[in-house]
Design a protein around this motif. Structure first.
Motif, mmCIF file in Angstrom:
data_model
loop_
_atom_site.group_PDB
_atom_site.id
_atom_site.type_symbol
_atom_site.label_atom_id
_atom_site.label_comp_id
_atom_site.label_asym_id
_atom_site.label_seq_id
_atom_site.Cartn_x
_atom_site.Cartn_y
_atom_site.Cartn_z
ATOM 1 N N LEU A 1 35.634 -5.423 62.690
ATOM 2 C CA LEU A 1 35.128 -5.353 61.316
ATOM 3 C C LEU A 1 35.900 -4.335 60.486
ATOM 4 O O LEU A 1 36.193 -4.552 59.307
ATOM 5 N N SER B 1 39.836 -5.654 60.301
ATOM 6 C CA SER B 1 40.021 -6.968 59.686
ATOM 7 C C SER B 1 38.680 -7.458 59.146
ATOM 8 O O SER B 1 38.049 -8.342 59.730
ATOM 9 N N PRO C 1 35.703 -9.351 57.182
ATOM 10 C CA PRO C 1 35.590 -10.761 56.784
ATOM 11 C C PRO C 1 35.675 -10.932 55.270
ATOM 12 O O PRO C 1 35.394 -10.012 54.503
ATOM 13 N N ASP C 2 36.061 -12.145 54.840
ATOM 14 C CA ASP C 2 36.141 -12.451 53.414
ATOM 15 C C ASP C 2 34.746 -12.650 52.833
ATOM 16 O O ASP C 2 33.808 -13.041 53.533
ATOM 17 N N HIS D 1 27.356 -7.141 56.433
ATOM 18 C CA HIS D 1 27.472 -6.788 57.847
ATOM 19 C C HIS D 1 27.031 -5.335 58.007
ATOM 20 O O HIS D 1 27.641 -4.422 57.438
#
Length: 366
Positions: free
Chosen positions: A167, A170, A172-173, A260
């Motif tokens: 996380l 990289s 998430p979009d 998240h």
């Protein structure tokens, strides 16, 4: 016609391409010793055919110095520019005695103490305290210091580390990653006497004892991408207070984004009330840190800054005064937030944990 004396003819000083490149590197590198850089400059000047006196004037040194390093280079080439070993007194402490100090330090303790001091070791071995100190420094031994550690027994340690580090590195979009936790029981402490401020030649002084004026708890969510922190102060830190903080997050994050949450395994975060709240909001994704793995939650680093810069040296006469100071720190931080840069990969972290665990188990087996 009178001819001028030019002295003894000097042998030609010619450089190979590799020698020239190395010498030019010595003059440019920042970490090269100043003496070696000067010697390299002398040789380069002489290689251009410059006379010793002219080279000395250009480099602001004496002709004798130019002659010395010119001769040394002609005799030993690049090795001649290094300092020759100087004679000194022979060693009085043998390798066997050094080994004895190290063995005693690592494998024993003095009578009536938990660790060796230079004074105790000097009495035991017959060496001076200074000698013992030099031996310890040479081998990186610090018996007077200790550190704490806690290996995680979490059976899902590997999966959780890979998940959370993924996380960070990289994200998430169309989603926001928030590191969430609470700093509970922050004490409003006031010193028993007025603090003496910092002055030239005098450190800031405060009494060692204090008066307690109550506690507060701070719920915080650190946005990994921006470094902004969303905070809420509460007098308690139950599931009810945590649910209200989640409501605040839900209002602050745009509805089109997934959320998240990186949180720890505290029971407040897993209560039926919180599980039901999350089930009703499918855009929320929870990522639990490993057991005893709070170091992976970035908001803990922000809590450390809060403690260091605002709470530790502050004097607060009431909970309201403490909360005001925390709000000021939060507002100041969010004026120019900076995200923490996570650089260590999951593989590197797990390899480090494995090496540490191996050292720990091998120590227990002895």
């Amino acid at each position: 016609m009178v001819s001028m004396r030019t002295g003894r003819p000097k042998p030609e000083l010619a450089l190979t391409d590799q020698e020239r490149s190395t010498l030019e590197g010595f003059t440019r590198r920042r970490k090269t010793a100043a003496a070696v850089a000067l010697r390299a400059s002398i040789v380069l000047e002489c290689a251009r055919g410059t006379a010793n006196k002219i080279a000395a004037a250009k480099l602001r040194i004496t002709p004798a110095t130019v002659g010395k390093w010119r001769s040394r280079f002609l005799r030993d080439r690049l090795d001649g520019l290094l300092d020759e070993p100087r004679p000194g007194a022979p060693r009085k402490v043998t390798d066997e005695r050094v080994e004895g100090v190290i063995t005693l330090t690592l494998e024993s303790t003095p009578k009536g103490a938990t660790h060796w001091s230079t004074r105790d070791m000097a009495k035991r071995t017959g060496l001076s305290q200074a000698t013992v100190g030099r031996i310890w420094r040479a081998f990186g031994l610090q018996p007077h210091r200790s550190e704490t550690f806690k290996l995680s027994p979490d059976p899902l340690l590997v999966d959780k580390v890979r998940d959370i580090v993924g996380l960070y590195m990289s994200p998430p979009d169309k989603a926001v990653v928030l590191c969430v936790d609470e700093k509970s029981q922050i004490q409003a402490l006031d010193r028993t006497q007025p603090m003496l401020p910092l002055r030239p030649g005098q450190l800031e002084r405060r009494t060692h004892d204090y008066k307690r004026h109550g506690t507060t708890s701070l719920f915080a969510a650190l946005d990994v991408a921006t470094g902004r922190v969303l905070g809420q102060l509460r007098h308690r830190h139950r599931s009810v207070e945590f649910r209200k903080f989640l409501d605040l997050i839900d209002e602050a994050v745009p509805s089109e984004l997934d959320v998240h949450l990186v949180i720890d395994n505290y029971s407040t975060h897993k209560s039926p009330m919180i599980r039901n709240w999350l089930l009703k909001r499918p855009r929320y994704h929870v990522h639990f840190t490993p057991t005893y793995g709070s170091w992976i939650n970035q908001v803990e680093r922000w809590f450390a800054l809060l403690t260091q810069r605002q709470i530790k040296r502050g004097a607060h006469r009431s909970v309201a005064e403490l909360e005001s100071a925390i709000k000021d720190f939060l507002a100041t931080h969010n004026e120019a937030p900076k995200p923490f840069v996570w650089t260590k990969t999951a593989d590197a972290i797990l390899a480090s944990i494995a090496r540490f665990a191996q050292r720990t188990t091998s120590t227990e087996a002895r």
